[in-house]
Design an enzyme around this catalytic site. Sequence first.
Site, PDB file in Angstrom:
ATOM      1  CD  GLU A  41      13.040  31.770  56.573  1.00 18.73           C
ATOM      2  OE1 GLU A  41      12.023  31.943  57.275  1.00 18.73           O
ATOM      3  OE2 GLU A  41      14.022  31.114  56.966  1.00 18.73           O
ATOM      4  CE  LYS A 110       9.471  30.108  59.175  1.00 20.05           C
ATOM      5  NZ  LYS A 110      10.756  30.799  59.480  1.00 20.05           N
ATOM      6  CB  CYS A 144      13.082  28.268  57.771  1.00 18.32           C
ATOM      7  SG  CYS A 144      14.640  28.361  58.710  1.00 18.32           S
TER       8      CYS A 144
END
Length: 258
Positions: A41, A110, A144
């Site tokens: 990430e 995200k 994540c």
Amino acid sequence: MQVALAQINIKFGDPDENYRRVAAAIKQAAVQQADVVVLPEMWNTGYALTALDQLADRDGARTQAFLADLARQYHINLVGGSVAVARNDHYYNEMLVVNRQGALLSRYDKVHRFGLMREDRYITAGQTENRFVLDEVPAMGVICYDIRFPEWLRKQAAQGPQVIFVSAEWPTVRLPQWRILLQARAIENQAYVVAVNRVGSDPDNDFGGQSLVIDPLGQVMAETQDQPIVVTAKIDLQQVAAVRGSMPVFADRRTELY
């Protein structure tokens, strides 16, 4: 499918150096005959969030061209982790997926911002799913903190992806939860999980790697320690069909209730 975990040390706030490190990792994965390489990430900048106005990739143009060139050069699929992208006066934590021909298959912003690392102050949340096909294999990708929201992964996994790719900057202090959460996501979605974390440190956190390949029964097939490394593992997609056939959890869902 031969998958490669490209676990790198990200240099805080130094995109040029990080592009060099990623290029070297992809080259190493190609030598190991990987079909797909997965990156961590925010690898272009790290969590240098206060400097995104100078560091973020404008419209993701540099990263897309960079990944496309390497994909074509090595004839390899790239789940391009995520990078800091500037677009329309906002900043995003964005995953780019590129196939062997260098074609962009998906862009994913995200969805779940991690407040403990101040993403909610600097990053705009995404709104869309991230499903794609690599070498005729249906797959999906998340970033994540997303893995703490099983309903988000299940919503997408119900559409048939056989591999869940995860890119992360997961701090060392919470690595025990990282492993458990990833195994749970593999078991409940009856899919392979291929998850890459970074190593090294930034001004606020240490990162301990422990990138993983997990099969649909939750068994760890490959894992790393806490140093920069490229590790490959071969996943057998027939196992997904076998596990789903023996216990049809998707067919048994009570969608009228939930």
